[in-house]
Motif scaffolding. Structure first.
Motif, PDB file in Angstrom:
ATOM      1  N   GLN A 286      80.712  19.255  60.287  1.00  0.00           N
ATOM      2  CA  GLN A 286      79.290  19.597  60.187  1.00  0.00           C
ATOM      3  C   GLN A 286      78.975  20.084  58.772  1.00  0.00           C
ATOM      4  O   GLN A 286      79.833  20.657  58.090  1.00  0.00           O
ATOM      5  N   TYR A 287      77.736  19.849  58.354  1.00  0.00           N
ATOM      6  CA  TYR A 287      77.303  20.296  57.029  1.00  0.00           C
ATOM      7  C   TYR A 287      76.033  21.123  57.190  1.00  0.00           C
ATOM      8  O   TYR A 287      75.072  20.680  57.838  1.00  0.00           O
ATOM      9  N   CYS A 303      77.236  17.012  62.366  1.00  0.00           N
ATOM     10  CA  CYS A 303      75.821  17.373  62.215  1.00  0.00           C
ATOM     11  C   CYS A 303      75.520  17.721  60.752  1.00  0.00           C
ATOM     12  O   CYS A 303      76.356  18.282  60.048  1.00  0.00           O
ATOM     13  N   VAL A 304      74.307  17.378  60.332  1.00  0.00           N
ATOM     14  CA  VAL A 304      73.830  17.729  58.991  1.00  0.00           C
ATOM     15  C   VAL A 304      72.536  18.516  59.165  1.00  0.00           C
ATOM     16  O   VAL A 304      71.562  18.002  59.732  1.00  0.00           O
ATOM     17  N   ILE A 305      72.523  19.772  58.681  1.00  0.00           N
ATOM     18  CA  ILE A 305      71.366  20.645  58.910  1.00  0.00           C
ATOM     19  C   ILE A 305      70.849  21.182  57.576  1.00  0.00           C
ATOM     20  O   ILE A 305      71.558  21.891  56.862  1.00  0.00           O
ATOM     21  N   ASP A 306      69.612  20.828  57.274  1.00  0.00           N
ATOM     22  CA  ASP A 306      68.946  21.347  56.077  1.00  0.00           C
ATOM     23  C   ASP A 306      67.702  22.161  56.437  1.00  0.00           C
ATOM     24  O   ASP A 306      67.095  22.760  55.559  1.00  0.00           O
ATOM     25  N   LYS A 319      70.993  15.125  62.913  1.00  0.00           N
ATOM     26  CA  LYS A 319      70.568  15.521  61.567  1.00  0.00           C
ATOM     27  C   LYS A 319      69.201  16.202  61.623  1.00  0.00           C
ATOM     28  O   LYS A 319      68.300  15.733  62.326  1.00  0.00           O
ATOM     29  N   GLY A 321      66.296  17.571  58.919  1.00  0.00           N
ATOM     30  CA  GLY A 321      65.895  17.513  57.523  1.00  0.00           C
ATOM     31  C   GLY A 321      65.340  18.820  56.988  1.00  0.00           C
ATOM     32  O   GLY A 321      65.133  19.792  57.730  1.00  0.00           O
ATOM     33  N   ASN A 334      73.513  11.487  67.263  1.00  0.00           N
ATOM     34  CA  ASN A 334      72.887  10.732  66.174  1.00  0.00           C
ATOM     35  C   ASN A 334      71.363  10.783  66.167  1.00  0.00           C
ATOM     36  O   ASN A 334      70.718   9.961  65.509  1.00  0.00           O
ATOM     37  N   VAL A 336      67.848  12.082  64.822  1.00  0.00           N
ATOM     38  CA  VAL A 336      67.468  12.474  63.468  1.00  0.00           C
ATOM     39  C   VAL A 336      66.077  13.098  63.494  1.00  0.00           C
ATOM     40  O   VAL A 336      65.128  12.498  64.021  1.00  0.00           O
ATOM     41  N   GLU A 338      63.440  14.257  60.837  1.00  0.00           N
ATOM     42  CA  GLU A 338      63.196  14.143  59.403  1.00  0.00           C
ATOM     43  C   GLU A 338      62.459  15.364  58.849  1.00  0.00           C
ATOM     44  O   GLU A 338      61.982  16.233  59.602  1.00  0.00           O
ATOM     45  N   ARG A 353      64.821   8.765  66.232  1.00  0.00           N
ATOM     46  CA  ARG A 353      64.408   9.322  64.943  1.00  0.00           C
ATOM     47  C   ARG A 353      62.995   9.897  65.061  1.00  0.00           C
ATOM     48  O   ARG A 353      62.064   9.204  65.489  1.00  0.00           O
TER      49      ARG A 353
END
Length: 379
Positions: A286-287, A303-306, A319, A321, A334, A336, A338, A353
């Motif tokens: 994960q990021y 997972c990508v979490i911003d 993910k 965004g 998967n 997403v 955004e 998405r």
């Protein structure tokens, strides 16, 4: 300890229609749960941990993915000599337009020859769409101690909810004296979990007779169990203490995922003593970005979490965004979200998405919103 005298049959052929678009192309037991698992992982792992090493999985609707998934018995350690997981679809019927199991009992009846191959003393019947941990060896010991013809696992539910279940009424010894299907005024709160142990010779005889009974529903709850009671057979309740969830609706599936956020949750997916086995997916760790905010979340690998994640469960590869918000929600594999999108009290299906700036769900909604198709962003 191996339970070579007991064979398991998992009923995994239901439509799962109350899960709506989640089961349009995937059988209910193959639906994702808990970050990286599938629902069917639970009964299969329970079998492996309980020493039940021959398992038949009875599939039916939208079963292509489920068939290929369960056929890999190595995931649960059920691929060694004298063990295995076997996919059992309905048999062809010359007089029917569609090959289906007519009921839960018919599903077993159509596979009598499979069971006879292993000549078990006991047969364990399981629903393939519940989330729980149970030691079936302990249930079998209870069955033997009571010299039972059948043992039915029950769980205590709030009495105000008991009318939603099949209710087992017992005497002081735990012997079942009456079965009521969804009674308007329940006499007890002991709900059937859809988990049964039968003496195979007796059950086989009853199934053979049931197959030719034109008035039968060919169902355990409607036909087999009532007949056993009418015949004065020894039926006993096995009282289960622990976590159990019937994830038959979007709301209950969401709730089961939210339960993972509780530190005291009885399911405890990290318990090495009773491991839940699943497909080993190769993915990155994960990021979490420098500007991300995470509070009370269950986050899986990949997972990508911003953005912001609060009181939510994120499955493998999800993910979020920058400046996006995921609140009280579940993102399946998967999914997403955004930049700038807001998700609230929603369940986002696999690979969906949510476009930039889109708003999905509401904090005030009574029910959880299922999003199974891409949502266009704000232009």
């Amino acid at each position: 300890m191996k339970q070579n005298n007991m064979l398991a049959m998992i009923l995994a052929g239901g439509r799962g229609s109350r899960l709506h678009d989640l089961t349009n192309k995937v059988a209910k037991p193959a639906v994702s749960y808990g970050g990286k698992y599938r629902i069917v992982d639970f009964p299969l792992s329970n079998c492996a941990n309980s020493g039940v090493d021959i398992v038949g999985v009875l599939t039916q609707y939208e079963s292509i993915l489920l068939n290929s998934y369960v056929a890999a018995g190595r995931r649960w350690g059920l691929d060694a000599k004298n063990s295995g997981v076997f996919v059992l679809p309905p048999r062809e019927k010359a007089d029917a337009d569609l090959d289906v199991y007519r009921g839960t009992a018919d599903a077993i009846s159509q596979n009598i020859d499979f069971i006879d191959t292993y000549d078990p003393e006991y047969v364990l019947i399981l629903s393939g769409d519940h989330i729980y941990k149970m030691d079936y060896a302990e249930m079998l010991a209870h069955h033997k101690e009571n010299n039972a013809d059948a043992t039915i696992a029950v769980i205590g539910v709030p009495i105000e909810e008991a009318s939603r279940f099949g209710i087992m009424n017992t005497n002081e010894t735990g012997r079942i004296i009456e079965f009521e299907e969804k009674p308007p005024v329940p006499k007890s709160n002991l709900a059937s979990m859809g988990i049964y142990i039968f003496n195979w010779k007796l059950l086989r005889q009853m199934l053979v007779e049931d197959m030719v009974n034109e008035s039968s529903h060919h169902d355990f709850g409607k036909d087999i169990i009532p007949r056993l009671l009418n015949d004065g057979r020894n039926l006993y309740a096995y009282n289960f203490k622990g976590y159990w969830k019937d994830v038959g609706t979007i709301d209950s599936l969401w709730e089961a995922n939210m339960d993972l956020l509780d530190d005291k949750n009885e399911l405890d997916l990290g318990d090495s003593a009773w491991k839940i086995y699943t497909e080993d997916v190769t993915t990155l760790p994960q990021y979490v970005g420098a500007n991300a905010s995470i509070k009370r979340a269950y986050i899986t690998q990949g997972c990508v979490i911003d953005g912001e994640v609060k009181n939510s469960v994120l499955f493998t590869g999800a993910k979020v965004g920058a400046n996006a918000k995921v609140l009280d929600s579940v993102l399946m594999p998967n999914a997403v979200v955004e930049d700038g999108a807001v998700i609230n009290r929603a369940l986002i299906a696999d690979g969906v998405r949510i476009g930039k700036g889109a708003v999905v769900g509401s904090p005030d909604s009574e029910h959880i919103e299922l999003v199974a198709n891409d949502v266009e962003g704000v232009k």
